[in-house]
Design an enzyme around this catalytic site. Structure first.
Site, PDB file in Angstrom:
ATOM      1  N   SER B 320       0.842  -1.208   0.000  1.00 32.10           N
ATOM      2  CA  SER B 320       0.000   0.000   0.000  1.00 32.10           C
ATOM      3  C   SER B 320       0.872   1.252   0.000  1.00 32.10           C
ATOM      4  CB  SER B 320      -0.908  -0.021   1.229  1.00 32.10           C
ATOM      5  OG  SER B 320      -1.521   1.242   1.395  1.00 32.10           O
ATOM      6  N   TRP B 323       2.270   1.737  -3.393  1.00 29.38           N
ATOM      7  CA  TRP B 323       1.235   2.223  -4.328  1.00 29.38           C
ATOM      8  C   TRP B 323       1.197   3.750  -4.346  1.00 29.38           C
ATOM      9  CZ3 TRP B 323      -3.099   5.278  -3.704  1.00 29.38           C
ATOM     10  CH2 TRP B 323      -4.029   5.278  -4.752  1.00 29.38           C
ATOM     11  N   HIS B 324       1.440   4.322  -3.161  1.00 27.44           N
ATOM     12  CA  HIS B 324       1.343   5.780  -3.056  1.00 27.44           C
ATOM     13  C   HIS B 324       2.458   6.504  -3.793  1.00 27.44           C
ATOM     14  CE1 HIS B 324      -1.585   4.895   0.106  1.00 27.44           C
ATOM     15  NE2 HIS B 324      -2.011   6.131  -0.056  1.00 27.44           N
ATOM     16  N   GLY B 325       3.581   5.851  -3.958  1.00 23.61           N
ATOM     17  CA  GLY B 325       4.670   6.515  -4.675  1.00 23.61           C
ATOM     18  C   GLY B 325       5.894   5.643  -4.767  1.00 23.61           C
TER      19      GLY B 325
END
Lengths: 311, 463
Positions: B320, B323-325
């Site tokens: 997760s 996923w954000h960066g």
């Protein structure tokens, strides 16, 4: 049934719009009133001064480098007349042009000393246009700057219908400062000295000339032609900096500006010729701003140079 | 085209007006056309990549359903779809990160491969619509969603403009059927939708963008700030990221609502949480439930013993974070939150509700945001070190920016407190017209007077 619902929505929407427009008008009225009372030490006080009070024979124009580099009291001796520093922090040639036009509406100075930092003039930077929002409270009151303000963006004309929007982010500044008195004694005719010295010995500053701003270059030519028409003694200056690194963009921008100066036969003084005076980093607050000590030295040297030119 | 721009408002008014004027079938073309236009304003050429992935998933969905009784073939089409979708995500978002780290690791062992980093712009909303597409093929595979044979409707599902850029990440069961309903003009939908959009604009331009001025000043100069300045900046960032994200979600949900579409709620007042697990049930709900349903549960979830449970939690949060960066800071952020949850489970502290549990929860969450905001691990390290230096000089910056920020935060807190404790929904506000109109006036004038609309705000901010 839908027709009824649509009509009801439109009716409510119009009521809200009416309420908003009325309140917006009142807010604008109140803030316009306070804007007039901005003290001279404040950006808006200085703009107000430019609009209707300035009568000085010599005016210094430019950005923060003008604001912090030119000591009016040292320069006014040269012309035996008054001198005022109309430099503004963080503002580009577009803004400076607007101020110039506002001044010319009621007053024609004898001499204008205009500080230029070539790469800022030549290079396109969207922030230069965004910062025109400083003029927003004056929109609709002065033709000279209305067109400039609209350069900010496509929808600016619609947004500026709102008086509240014109005071976006400055309402508290206007309100709180309007209760302070103008302090001309400590104001030094617009000049603001910078105290302190460069702490970091790293004097490398990077500039990237990605896109040329032809609008700003045209404004520069307009300034030259206005001054010729009104027989204003216009002098451009490239004041000192402490940038040691070779920078292609800086050189390119300098060449473009110098060419304009030469083609238009305008007096320009390049402080790069005085390197022996400004090779001491203790005269600088940061790579592109002199401190007060440096400003005094520079102003005296400029005075001497202008004296020689006029002989 | 950003949501918080005049051009978006104009776009929204035109699309919504046309939506209600034209009959149902052409409306679908209008929605697709508007979504394509919206997408192409960023990098026009990328529409080709988007349509290729839409086509792959559309065809995969058909073949998966066709082979419902052939487990291997069904799985094959699912894998092809997932690989194709993830490949696009990997190339644009993670390739450079992977190569940079590979080169660093190779250099350490004395190996210098000749691999270059590719300079490319990340397609807008890639992470969001990728996950939305994956959600579709997985649900078809599981038999929870019938294949959408109408290519037009499927395309709108993937690139519906209100949610294209920043979610919420919808499930096909929730949204696809809504595109088949000829929504009629409904006053309540219009009012509720506009009200939600208004609140979203307030959160974004008055609070989030205003706070970013202070946060950027501190986080972009970590060496020059210490102690309380960093703590305040981190606290401000916690609110900034919430208002930025939730603001965008509110605008998305509101603009869809105006047209009669109900998108899922994405944030549920997360800063009223008493535990990290409660926080994650309220924060970015569409993403956290996506990871729960498509990663955590397939890994085994909380079954197969405590060790596996905790392992699955950690893996889910690490991914997760990624996923954000594409940066180690995001992975650390995700990992930290995973560890928080693990300790909560081990200590059995996720049900306690008192001031202490609230304070601990918020402290842990805010600390993790430091990693999220830091540009790299070295900066994060500097900030953590400097945070412990006692310095009575608090960085103020521009006092007016602080004033406007505090005003915005106060309004936010009052509204959310009323919703959380008094169960008053500000979206449904009051039947009293005076209260409603006062609310609208306050919010609109806050936006006009205190909203950040461009980068000129920096001139009011003294460094």
């Amino acid at each position: 049934m839908y027709k009824k619902e649509i009509l009801l929505i439109i009716k409510k929407f119009l009521m809200i719009i009416l309420l908003l427009v009325s309140l917006d008008f009142l807010i604008g009225l109140g803030l316009d009133n306070r804007l007039k009372k901005a003290p001279i030490q404040n950006t808006y006080g200085k703009i107000n001064y430019a609009i209707d009070k300035i009568k000085d024979s010599t005016i210094i124009m430019g950005s923060s480098r003008a604001l912090h580099h030119y000591v009016p009291s040292l320069l006014s001796d040269k012309y035996s007349t008054s001198c005022f520093n109309m430099g503004f922090d963080g503002q580009s040639l577009i803004f400076q042009y607007g101020i110039f036009k506002l001044i010319l509406k009621h007053h024609t100075p004898k001499t204008v000393i205009w500080d230029l930092f070539p790469v800022d003039v030549v290079s396109y930077n969207q922030q230069d246009y965004d910062k025109l929002s400083v003029f927003a409270p004056y929109y609709g009151k002065h033709d000279e700057i209305d067109d400039l303000i609209l350069k900010k963006g496509y929808f600016e004309q619609i947004k500026l219908f709102s008086s509240a929007y014109r005071y976006n982010s400055i309402s508290s500044l206007i309100l709180l400062n309007s209760f302070r008195k103008s302090d001309f004694n400590s104001f030094s005719c617009g000049y603001i000295p910078l105290n302190g010295k460069m702490l970091n010995s790293d004097n490398k500053v990077e500039y990237n000339l990605i896109k040329i701003d032809h609008f700003k270059l045209n404004l520069l030519k307009n300034i030259i032609s206005i001054c010729k028409r009104k027989t204003i003694n216009l002098i451009f200056c490239f004041s000192p900096d402490y940038i040691n690194n070779e920078n292609v963009s800086l050189n390119q921008a300098s060449q473009i500006i110098t060419k304009i100066m030469q083609e238009n036969k305008v007096t320009y003084i390049d402080s790069k010729n005085w390197n022996n005076h400004f090779s001491n980093k203790n005269l600088f607050k940061d790579p592109i701003h002199l401190n007060h000590e440096g400003a005094e030295i520079y102003s005296k040297l400029l005075y001497d140079t202008l004296s020689k030119i006029s002989k | 085209m950003l949501f918080n721009s005049f051009s978006f408002l104009l776009f929204f008014v035109i699309v919504t007006t046309l939506y209600y004027i034209i009959p149902y079938k052409p409306r679908l073309f209008l929605l697709l056309g508007a979504s394509c236009f919206f997408y192409m304003l960023f990098v026009p050429e990328y529409i080709i990549i988007l349509f290729v992935t839409i086509l792959i998933d559309y065809i995969a969905g058909i073949y998966i359903e066709k082979h419902q009784n052939h487990k291997k073939k069904k799985k094959l089409y699912l894998i092809i779809s997932i690989l194709a979708t993830c490949l696009v995500l990997f190339i644009f978002k993670y390739y450079n990160f992977f190569i940079e780290n590979f080169l660093i690791a190779s250099h350490k062992i004395g190996f210098e491969p000749n691999i270059k980093i590719i300079n490319m712009i990340l397609p807008i909303g890639l992470s969001f619509h990728t996950f939305q597409s994956l959600s579709y093929v997985i649900e078809v595979y599981r038999g929870n969603q019938k294949t959408e044979k109408n290519f037009l409707i499927y395309s709108i599902y993937v690139m519906f403009y209100p949610q294209l850029v920043a979610g919420p990440i919808e499930r096909p069961q929730n949204i696809i059927h809504q595109f088949k309903i000829p929504h009629q003009f409904n006053k309540d939908n219009i009012v509720l939708g506009l009200r939600q959009m208004l609140w979203g604009f307030f959160m974004k331009v008055v609070i989030a963008d205003r706070l970013s001025l202070y946060v950027d000043a501190v986080y972009n100069n970590p060496d020059n700030h210490h102690g309380l300045s960093i703590i305040i900046a981190t606290l401000f960032f916690s609110i900034q990221i919430y208002c930025d994200f939730a603001g965008y979600s509110n605008i998305a949900i509101g603009s869809a609502k105006v047209m009669g579409f109900d998108l899922m709620k994405n944030f549920n007042r997360p800063y009223f949480s008493f535990s990290v697990s409660e926080f994650w049930s309220r924060w970015h709900i569409s993403l956290s439930t996506w990871f729960r349903d498509y990663l955590y549960i397939p890994l085994g979830g909380s079954k197969n013993g405590k060790i596996h449970h905790l392992r699955n939690l950690l893996i889910t949060f690490l991914i997760s974070g990624l996923w954000h960066g594409a940066n180690w800071t995001f992975i650390v952020w995700g990992g930290l939150n995973g560890l928080y949850l693990i300790f909560e489970i081990i200590l059995n502290k996720n049900k306690t509700k008192n001031i202490l549990s609230y304070a601990i929860t918020m402290s842990l969450i805010v600390l993790s945001w430091l990693f999220f905001r830091a540009t790299d691990l070295s900066t994060a390290n500097t900030l953590l070190k400097n945070m412990t230096i006692i310095d009575l000089n608090i960085y103020i910056g521009d006092i007016h920016t602080l004033l406007y920020s505090l005003l915005g935060i106060s309004i936010l807190f009052i509204v959310e407190f009323l919703e959380e404790r008094k169960k008053i929904s500000t979206l449904k506000i009051s039947s009293n017209a005076k209260i409603r109109y006062t609310y609208y006036v306050i919010i609109i004038f806050c936006i006009l007077l205190f909203g950040v609309f461009d980068e000129s705000q920096f001139i009011y901010f003294q460094f």
